[in-house]
Design an enzyme around this catalytic site. Sequence first.
Site, PDB file in Angstrom:
ATOM      1  N   HIS A  86     -23.798 -32.593 -24.570  1.00 15.72           N
ATOM      2  CA  HIS A  86     -23.138 -31.730 -23.579  1.00 15.72           C
ATOM      3  C   HIS A  86     -23.828 -31.797 -22.218  1.00 15.72           C
ATOM      4  CE1 HIS A  86     -26.043 -28.250 -23.855  1.00 15.72           C
ATOM      5  NE2 HIS A  86     -26.166 -28.645 -25.104  1.00 15.72           N
ATOM      6  N   ASP A 203     -32.169 -29.448 -22.576  1.00 15.73           N
ATOM      7  CA  ASP A 203     -30.974 -29.129 -23.359  1.00 15.73           C
ATOM      8  C   ASP A 203     -29.800 -29.058 -22.379  1.00 15.73           C
ATOM      9  OD1 ASP A 203     -29.034 -28.024 -24.996  1.00 15.73           O
ATOM     10  OD2 ASP A 203     -30.040 -26.092 -25.213  1.00 15.73           O
ATOM     11  N   GLU A 237     -20.599 -26.288 -23.958  1.00 17.92           N
ATOM     12  CA  GLU A 237     -21.310 -26.035 -25.218  1.00 17.92           C
ATOM     13  C   GLU A 237     -22.121 -24.754 -25.150  1.00 17.92           C
ATOM     14  OE1 GLU A 237     -24.601 -26.219 -28.171  1.00 17.92           O
ATOM     15  OE2 GLU A 237     -24.697 -26.054 -25.987  1.00 17.92           O
ATOM     16  N   GLU A 238     -22.706 -24.451 -24.004  1.00 14.48           N
ATOM     17  CA  GLU A 238     -23.593 -23.297 -23.897  1.00 14.48           C
ATOM     18  C   GLU A 238     -22.875 -21.959 -24.046  1.00 14.48           C
ATOM     19  OE1 GLU A 238     -26.585 -23.446 -24.178  1.00 14.48           O
ATOM     20  OE2 GLU A 238     -27.314 -25.354 -23.415  1.00 14.48           O
ATOM     21  N   ASP A 258     -28.666 -32.713 -29.677  1.00 13.80           N
ATOM     22  CA  ASP A 258     -29.081 -31.472 -29.035  1.00 13.80           C
ATOM     23  C   ASP A 258     -30.584 -31.305 -29.178  1.00 13.80           C
ATOM     24  OD1 ASP A 258     -28.823 -28.905 -27.747  1.00 13.80           O
ATOM     25  OD2 ASP A 258     -26.768 -28.831 -28.523  1.00 13.80           O
ATOM     26  N   HIS A 338     -34.459 -23.291 -23.969  1.00 14.34           N
ATOM     27  CA  HIS A 338     -33.761 -22.407 -23.030  1.00 14.34           C
ATOM     28  C   HIS A 338     -34.731 -21.666 -22.102  1.00 14.34           C
ATOM     29  CE1 HIS A 338     -29.403 -21.985 -24.703  1.00 14.34           C
ATOM     30  NE2 HIS A 338     -29.802 -23.244 -24.608  1.00 14.34           N
TER      31      HIS A 338
END
Length: 411
Positions: A86, A203, A237-238, A258, A338
């Site tokens: 992504h 990510d 995606e997030e 991922d 994250h």
Amino acid sequence: MDLHQIPTGFSRDLPQALPIDMDYLQQVMLTLLELPSPTGYTDQVVHWTCEELERLAVEYELTRRGAIRANIQGSRRAPDRAIVAHLDTIGAMVSGLKDNGRLVITPIGTWSSRFAEGARVTVYTDQGSRSGTIVPLLASGHAFDTAVDTQPVTWDQVELRLDEQVYSRTDLEMLGLAVGDFVAVDANPRVTPAGFIDSRHLDDKAGVACLLAAVKAVMDSGVVLPVDCHPLFTISEEVGVGASAVLHQDVAEMVAIDTAPQAPGQESIETRVTIGMRDSSGPFDWHLTRKLIALSQVNSIAHVRDVFRFYRCDAAAALEAGNDIRTAIVCFGTDATHGYERTHLHALEGVARLLSAYMQAPPVSSSDQRKLAQREDFNQQPMEEAGEHPDPGPEAATAQTEPYPEAWRNN
């Protein structure tokens, strides 16, 4: 760790991973990290990825909102496969204009305001972009003494300070600031001499770089794939949408790329590939997952297995959208996911090598070319009792101590 034997039903007669151009992978990753792409503001990174696919001579098409469906033609059309990464990242959005000239923000994606404090950002207004910093409401110990250490960690306790002379709501409005403006967090990447990459948004910018590097390896080698392979690049995606509407209808199996969290209670390691066994939405396909493990074993790709309890990926969105496909996930071990993330070039090379081998491998099941299978040609999971523990032999030890003897021995 990765001293397990090749899973039952697989042999060492599996495809060899292709050499990966690590200079290319690293440059693509760094370029992507400099392209802001919080979910909902991804047009720029979509255009760049399309241009890169053109440079690699890979055909592609775009969905209405900008997800990319590429195609590498194989010797057979079906059952074909997809590999998805992504392009979108976490970020924020302006949710209010304050009387003190600061901005109220709300997160895009799931991440802690603890990692937002002190972040350099860019705000995208209808009149152009503005730079700034996310700061706590009590940002100075010189002004608030020990109260700076006791304020809660919530998004209500931070505000966005623009690099402009704005001291009121009117000042903000005069500059064109408005509720709904997107906020992109600067990545600030750094590659260390030891091979670590420190950055926000690994990510999944690092995952996209792995996929493009694997595609480049396949295209440069001239190898003919056994079935069509569709590299996919999603843009939401997030926020949980991901690969829900980007799949070709004849895709039978899909591998997501991922990040894998490195933390106490997790098996993932920054320097290794992680093959996920399940995420918060449920287990991944048994047969496809074991195929990836077998390919890792045969190619001496250092890897671990892990279970993700508070985590979901593109695969979950694809299944929830009603796609009857096998799914699996390949990850690069990452610390502080994250947040200000860190991974290692070893893990990224391992992911790209594994993907290059997977693209060359036959489908999990020939019966997958049909939407409905007959019982006699449907897969079976092993049920028999295990025998004596076999000697893993010198190859397993080599896989653990020298995961990339050729590529990294002199680095």
